[in-house]
Design an enzyme around this catalytic site. Structure first.
Site, PDB file in Angstrom:
ATOM      1  N   ASP A  89       0.817  -1.225   0.000  1.00 62.64           N
ATOM      2  CA  ASP A  89       0.000   0.000   0.000  1.00 62.64           C
ATOM      3  C   ASP A  89       0.849   1.273   0.000  1.00 62.64           C
ATOM      4  OD1 ASP A  89      -2.306  -1.454  -0.048  1.00 62.64           O
ATOM      5  OD2 ASP A  89      -2.644  -1.365   2.116  1.00 62.64           O
ATOM      6  N   LYS A 126      -5.394  -1.828  -7.569  1.00 60.71           N
ATOM      7  CA  LYS A 126      -5.752  -1.224  -6.276  1.00 60.71           C
ATOM      8  C   LYS A 126      -6.907  -0.232  -6.504  1.00 60.71           C
ATOM      9  CE  LYS A 126      -3.025  -3.560  -3.731  1.00 60.71           C
ATOM     10  NZ  LYS A 126      -3.598  -4.535  -2.787  1.00 60.71           N
TER      11      LYS A 126
HETATM   12  C1  S3P Z   1      -5.573  -5.535   2.936  1.00 60.70           C
HETATM   13  C2  S3P Z   1      -4.821  -6.249   2.065  1.00 60.70           C
HETATM   14  C3  S3P Z   1      -4.137  -5.655   0.893  1.00 60.70           C
HETATM   15  C4  S3P Z   1      -4.050  -4.150   0.996  1.00 60.70           C
HETATM   16  C5  S3P Z   1      -5.337  -3.537   1.440  1.00 60.70           C
HETATM   17  C6  S3P Z   1      -5.731  -4.074   2.808  1.00 60.70           C
HETATM   18  C7  S3P Z   1      -6.221  -6.238   4.062  1.00 60.70           C
HETATM   19  O1  S3P Z   1      -4.856  -5.965  -0.283  1.00 60.70           O
HETATM   20  O2  S3P Z   1      -3.651  -3.600  -0.236  1.00 60.70           O
HETATM   21  O3  S3P Z   1      -5.211  -2.125   1.529  1.00 60.70           O
HETATM   22  O4  S3P Z   1      -6.667  -5.584   5.022  1.00 60.70           O
HETATM   23  O5  S3P Z   1      -6.290  -7.470   4.017  1.00 60.70           O
HETATM   24  P1  S3P Z   1      -4.573  -7.330  -1.110  1.00 60.70           P
HETATM   25  O6  S3P Z   1      -4.992  -8.453  -0.252  1.00 60.70           O
HETATM   26  O7  S3P Z   1      -5.442  -7.199  -2.332  1.00 60.70           O
HETATM   27  O8  S3P Z   1      -3.112  -7.306  -1.427  1.00 60.70           O
END
Ligand code: S3P
Length: 429
Positions: free
Chosen positions: A315, A342
């Site tokens: 992130d 994203k």
């Molecule tokens: C998150 C996982 C991440 C991250 C998101 C929050 C979470 O996404 O980018 O902001 O809380 O599990 P991804 O699982 O798609 O990588």
């Protein structure tokens, strides 16, 4: 449409506390709601993404009290949620939608999940497909790829799933479904993604094991309500870490930040670039490592970034791009294709914005090359409706010739409602 301007700063100095961790806040509501008895949550992030999760559980009959400081969740037990009377609106929040899909698939009712125009463009098959293999009935646009998603609750059976992407949302969706499924649900991933679900499952007494063969959840065991203290979000702290590094004469102490090793890629990357970052007073709170982070301005240099650290800093790439734009030499980011799916395509959005402030950027399919600039040129930029793009470019404004204006900044409220006031407090002019 809101916009905001940041003027160049003479220094960034002082002490701040950033709001609670977004990932942990989502999970506290979800597990608290399906546990037996009361769960209290202190430090809950009151951003729009987390409020979307909170409202979804209220809509499923969970009483959640809020005295402005502590949330009090009257847990319903594994099978106590009620069918919602309307579509559950996840807003901009991918975590709400993907984790709820896993949690709703084994319920004894029907539910529909939707969200804003950005979330309705994001890929959902990555959770729908493995959940379907567990026996779930989930339908969506484009053959189940896009929201709105319709979920018709079914009994599920555990599976072993090797996720092609390192994604905590995929892993957590399957773990939540696994709490209800017959037998074992096992998930492996190419690199370990953030493990807040694993830690919180343990805290609530779930039947869970973790090891080199992934995470294993055994279904059928009730959870018990707990008291939770949410640490500060390292993803929010990251903006201020970069601010203090790129503005000469800065020194900033960020107190009470979660430093879970699956999230500290930002510290490793900025340190490798030459950033002076120290962890002070390391401690553990509710099974999560916490520290104060001391940052002093530094001359940064370009580096190559790829492999497992990409997942541990996923992130933070928008603001890492800003650090790279202010560094000496070339920064090369590879194996970061996930950035394209994203809240917006963050590779394309950052390439556009950095070029607009005079930085030489080459976009690649799975990353980018950024050549550090002598000085960023102040101008007006778009947020692309993405909170982290908006905040990153405002941080760049601190080090630009005549400040930067970002348009469409309402999105900052999804994760960091106090960003602007904290920025104003620590920027010396
Ligand atoms: C998150 C996982 C991440 C991250 C998101 C929050 C979470 O996404 O980018 O902001 O809380 O599990 P991804 O699982 O798609 O990588």
């Amino acid at each position: 449409m809101q916009s905001y301007s940041v003027e160049p700063a003479k220094a960034v100095r002082g002490e701040i506390v950033v709001p609670g961790d977004k990932s942990i806040s989502h999970r506290s509501i979800m597990l608290g709601s399906i546990a037996r008895g009361v769960t209290t949550v202190r430090g809950f992030l009151r951003g729009e993404d987390n409020i979307a999760t909170l409202n979804a559980f209220r809509a499923m009959g969970v009483e959640i009290g809020d005295d402005g400081e502590t949330l009090r969740i009257e847990g319903k037990g594994l099978h106590g949620l009620a069918e919602p009377g309307d579509v559950l609106d996840c807003g901009n929040s991918g975590t709400s939608m993907r984790l709820l899909t896993g949690l709703l698939a084994p319920q004894r009712f029907y539910a529909v999940l939707s969200g804003d125009r950005y979330l309705r463009r994001r890929p959902m098959r990555r959770v729908v497909e493995p959940l379907t293999r567990m026996g779930a009935a989930i339908f969506g646009r484009d053959g189940g790829e896009k929201a709105p998603l319709t979920i018709v609750g079914r009994e599920l059976s555990g599976i072993t799933y090797s996720s092609p992407v390192a994604s905590a949302q995929v892993k957590s969706a399957l773990m939540l479904a696994g709490l209800y499924a017959a037998g074992e649900t096992r998930v492996t991933e190419p690199h370990i993604s953030r493990d807040h679900s694993e830690r919180m499952f343990r805290h609530f007494g779930a039947d869970i094991a973790t090891g080199p063969d992934g995470v294993v959840v055994r279904g059928g065991r009730e959870l018990d309500g707990r008291d939770i203290v949410v640490p500060g979000d390292i993803s929010s702290a990251a903006f201020f870490m970069v601010a203090a590094l790129i503005v000469p004469g800065s020194e900033l102490l960020i107190r009470g930040v979660g430093v879970n090793p699956t999230r500290t890629g930002i510290i490793d990357i900025l340190s490798a670039m030459g950033g002076a970052i120290e962890l002070v007073d390391q401690r553990e709170v509710c099974g999560e490592p916490v520290a104060d982070i001391l940052v002093r301005s530094s001359l940064l240099k370009g580096i190559e970034i790829s492999g497992e650290v990409v997942t541990r800093a996923i992130d933070e790439f928008p603001v890492i791009c800003v650090a790279a734009a202010c560094a000496d030499g070339r920064t090369i980011v590879r194996e970061a294709r996930e950035l394209r799916v994203k809240e917006t395509d963050r590779i394309a959005a950052m390439a556009t914005n950095l070029r607009a402030v005079g930085v030489n950027v080459v976009e690649t399919e799975d990353g980018m090359e950024i050549l550090g600039a002598e000085r960023l040129v102040g101008t007006t930029l778009e947020s692309f409706g993405d909170h982290r793009i908006a905040m990153s470019m405002l941080i760049a404004g601190l080090a630009a010739t005549k400040g930067i204006t970002v348009t469409d900044t309402e999105c900052i409220g999804t994760s960091f409602p106090t960003f602007i006031s904290l920025l104003e407090r620590v920027s010396l002019r």
